[in-house]
Design a protein around this motif. Structure first.
Motif, mmCIF file in Angstrom:
data_model
loop_
_atom_site.group_PDB
_atom_site.id
_atom_site.type_symbol
_atom_site.label_atom_id
_atom_site.label_comp_id
_atom_site.label_asym_id
_atom_site.label_seq_id
_atom_site.Cartn_x
_atom_site.Cartn_y
_atom_site.Cartn_z
ATOM 1 N N THR A 195 0.809 -1.089 -0.116
ATOM 2 C CA THR A 195 -0.030 -0.076 -0.037
ATOM 3 C C THR A 195 1.044 1.341 0.043
ATOM 4 O OG1 THR A 195 -1.866 -1.141 1.113
ATOM 5 C CG2 THR A 195 -1.880 1.132 1.032
ATOM 6 N N LEU A 196 0.641 1.986 -0.998
ATOM 7 C CA LEU A 196 1.326 3.590 -1.024
ATOM 8 C C LEU A 196 0.471 4.290 -0.672
ATOM 9 C CD1 LEU A 196 3.795 4.877 -2.413
ATOM 10 C CD2 LEU A 196 2.452 5.018 -4.426
ATOM 11 N N LYS A 197 0.929 5.384 0.291
ATOM 12 C CA LYS A 197 0.344 6.245 0.850
ATOM 13 C C LYS A 197 0.948 7.602 0.491
ATOM 14 C CE LYS A 197 -1.433 3.790 4.746
ATOM 15 N NZ LYS A 197 -2.730 3.926 5.228
ATOM 16 N N ILE A 198 0.354 8.478 -0.089
ATOM 17 C CA ILE A 198 0.889 9.709 -0.693
ATOM 18 C C ILE A 198 -0.017 11.086 -0.106
ATOM 19 C CG2 ILE A 198 1.297 11.172 -2.664
ATOM 20 C CD1 ILE A 198 2.056 8.599 -4.163
ATOM 21 N N LYS A 199 0.791 12.100 0.239
ATOM 22 C CA LYS A 199 0.033 13.172 0.875
ATOM 23 C C LYS A 199 0.559 14.228 0.135
ATOM 24 C CE LYS A 199 -0.630 11.556 5.334
ATOM 25 N NZ LYS A 199 -0.569 11.730 6.918
ATOM 26 N N ALA A 200 -0.307 15.082 -0.315
ATOM 27 C CA ALA A 200 0.541 16.553 -0.863
ATOM 28 C C ALA A 200 -0.592 17.759 -0.706
ATOM 29 C CB ALA A 200 0.348 16.384 -2.443
ATOM 30 N N SER A 201 0.009 18.985 -1.001
ATOM 31 C CA SER A 201 -0.668 20.020 -0.535
ATOM 32 C C SER A 201 -1.627 20.583 -1.725
ATOM 33 C CB SER A 201 0.219 21.165 -0.156
ATOM 34 O OG SER A 201 1.248 21.593 -1.434
ATOM 35 N N ASN A 202 -1.531 19.853 -2.790
ATOM 36 C CA ASN A 202 -2.414 20.285 -3.887
ATOM 37 C C ASN A 202 -2.570 19.126 -4.881
ATOM 38 O OD1 ASN A 202 -0.634 20.415 -6.290
ATOM 39 N ND2 ASN A 202 0.142 22.289 -4.935
ATOM 40 N N LEU A 203 -3.728 19.058 -5.585
ATOM 41 C CA LEU A 203 -4.022 17.923 -6.364
ATOM 42 C C LEU A 203 -3.075 17.898 -7.604
ATOM 43 C CD1 LEU A 203 -7.797 18.328 -7.005
ATOM 44 C CD2 LEU A 203 -6.731 16.935 -5.388
ATOM 45 N N GLY A 204 -2.433 18.781 -8.167
ATOM 46 C CA GLY A 204 -1.443 18.727 -9.161
ATOM 47 C C GLY A 204 -0.203 17.963 -8.570
ATOM 48 N N ASP A 205 0.348 18.207 -7.364
ATOM 49 C CA ASP A 205 1.431 17.550 -6.712
ATOM 50 C C ASP A 205 1.193 16.097 -6.450
ATOM 51 O OD1 ASP A 205 3.022 19.862 -6.939
ATOM 52 O OD2 ASP A 205 2.809 20.475 -4.965
ATOM 53 N N LEU A 206 -0.059 15.875 -6.021
ATOM 54 C CA LEU A 206 -0.508 14.578 -5.876
ATOM 55 C C LEU A 206 -0.525 13.635 -7.207
ATOM 56 C CD1 LEU A 206 -1.700 12.449 -3.706
ATOM 57 C CD2 LEU A 206 -4.051 13.074 -4.513
ATOM 58 N N ARG A 207 -1.052 14.203 -8.133
ATOM 59 C CA ARG A 207 -1.198 13.554 -9.427
ATOM 60 C C ARG A 207 0.359 13.284 -9.740
ATOM 61 N NH1 ARG A 207 0.846 14.135 -13.694
ATOM 62 N NH2 ARG A 207 1.514 16.342 -13.381
ATOM 63 N N ALA A 208 1.356 14.256 -9.790
ATOM 64 C CA ALA A 208 2.870 13.975 -9.998
ATOM 65 C C ALA A 208 3.316 13.102 -9.192
ATOM 66 C CB ALA A 208 3.693 15.333 -9.963
ATOM 67 N N GLY A 209 2.813 13.082 -8.027
ATOM 68 C CA GLY A 209 3.596 11.951 -7.182
ATOM 69 C C GLY A 209 3.143 10.649 -7.423
ATOM 70 N N ILE A 210 1.925 10.443 -7.495
ATOM 71 C CA ILE A 210 1.367 9.023 -7.944
ATOM 72 C C ILE A 210 1.976 8.804 -9.330
ATOM 73 C CG2 ILE A 210 -0.857 7.905 -8.685
ATOM 74 C CD1 ILE A 210 -2.249 9.800 -6.763
ATOM 75 N N ASN A 211 2.028 9.450 -10.236
ATOM 76 C CA ASN A 211 2.716 8.988 -11.396
ATOM 77 C C ASN A 211 4.110 8.670 -11.295
ATOM 78 O OD1 ASN A 211 2.684 8.844 -14.281
ATOM 79 N ND2 ASN A 211 3.794 10.629 -14.485
ATOM 80 N N SER A 212 4.815 9.335 -10.635
ATOM 81 C CA SER A 212 6.320 9.092 -10.163
ATOM 82 C C SER A 212 6.495 7.781 -9.520
ATOM 83 C CB SER A 212 7.062 10.074 -9.272
ATOM 84 O OG SER A 212 7.052 11.330 -10.134
ATOM 85 N N TYR A 213 5.758 7.358 -8.349
ATOM 86 C CA TYR A 213 5.723 6.315 -7.741
ATOM 87 C C TYR A 213 5.078 5.065 -8.572
ATOM 88 C CZ TYR A 213 7.513 8.149 -3.621
ATOM 89 O OH TYR A 213 8.558 8.701 -2.507
ATOM 90 N N PHE A 214 4.121 5.305 -9.503
ATOM 91 C CA PHE A 214 3.756 4.078 -10.296
ATOM 92 C C PHE A 214 4.757 3.820 -11.149
ATOM 93 C CE2 PHE A 214 -1.132 4.412 -10.533
ATOM 94 C CZ PHE A 214 -1.239 4.066 -9.498
ATOM 95 N N ASN A 215 5.450 4.851 -11.811
ATOM 96 C CA ASN A 215 6.653 4.486 -12.738
ATOM 97 C C ASN A 215 7.771 3.647 -12.009
ATOM 98 O OD1 ASN A 215 5.476 5.276 -15.064
ATOM 99 N ND2 ASN A 215 6.154 7.497 -14.719
ATOM 100 N N LEU A 216 8.197 4.106 -10.793
ATOM 101 C CA LEU A 216 9.086 3.514 -9.884
ATOM 102 C C LEU A 216 8.707 1.824 -9.655
ATOM 103 C CD1 LEU A 216 11.820 3.568 -8.665
ATOM 104 C CD2 LEU A 216 10.392 4.779 -6.480
ATOM 105 N N ILE A 217 7.674 1.752 -9.257
ATOM 106 C CA ILE A 217 6.874 0.437 -8.990
ATOM 107 C C ILE A 217 7.064 -0.283 -10.023
ATOM 108 C CG2 ILE A 217 4.980 -0.704 -8.104
ATOM 109 C CD1 ILE A 217 4.577 1.720 -6.148
ATOM 110 N N LYS A 218 6.464 0.141 -11.272
ATOM 111 C CA LYS A 218 6.383 -0.631 -12.653
ATOM 112 C C LYS A 218 7.774 -0.996 -12.749
ATOM 113 C CE LYS A 218 4.866 -0.256 -17.224
ATOM 114 N NZ LYS A 218 4.941 0.595 -18.767
ATOM 115 N N ALA A 219 8.937 -0.229 -13.059
ATOM 116 C CA ALA A 219 10.154 -0.585 -13.254
ATOM 117 C C ALA A 219 10.943 -1.450 -12.387
ATOM 118 C CB ALA A 219 10.995 0.884 -13.414
ATOM 119 N N SER A 220 10.555 -1.423 -11.237
ATOM 120 C CA SER A 220 11.063 -2.369 -10.107
ATOM 121 C C SER A 220 10.126 -3.599 -10.118
ATOM 122 C CB SER A 220 10.830 -1.660 -8.690
ATOM 123 O OG SER A 220 11.450 -0.604 -8.528
ATOM 124 N N TYR A 221 8.952 -3.773 -10.557
ATOM 125 C CA TYR A 221 8.134 -5.002 -10.774
ATOM 126 C C TYR A 221 8.890 -5.863 -11.920
ATOM 127 C CZ TYR A 221 4.623 -7.965 -12.009
ATOM 128 O OH TYR A 221 3.803 -9.231 -12.305
#
Length: 98
Positions: A65-91
């Motif tokens: 479970t990945l838990k992400i917190k951000a101060s705005n929706l744009g940063d949340l979207r960017a953070g989710i995208n970054s971690y998805f790519n990292l998880i995908k590459a690692s997987y």
């Protein structure tokens, strides 16, 4: 790898000039890959820097479970995208047979 978004919150009050946005995303993996991914991501989420998101991970035998917190929706979207790519590459790396 099957991601599901289990929680999303965004709130703004009159006293706040920003939005608090959080997302909890649960991935289902083979137990060996899940525990390896968890260990691989720990250094990334434990870095205490001036990032635009705060991230944390929790894992059990089959779920990460990945838990992400951000101060705005744009940063949340960017953070989710970054971690998805990292998880995908690692997987993909961990599930490749040598």
């Amino acid at each position: 790898m099957v991601p599901t978004i289990s929680q999303f919150k965004a709130s703004k009050t009159d006293k706040q000039s920003f939005v608090n946005a959080t997302a909890d995303i649960k991935f289902t993996f083979d137990s060996k890959i899940g525990s390896s991914l968890s260990e691989a991501l720990k250094p990334e989420v434990s870095i205490d820097s001036e990032r635009f998101v705060n991230a944390g991970i929790e894992s059990d035998d089959e779920h990460l479970t990945l838990k992400i917190k951000a101060s705005n929706l744009g940063d949340l979207r960017a953070g989710i995208n970054s971690y998805f790519n990292l998880i995908k590459a690692s997987y993909e790396t961990l599930s490749t047979e040598i």
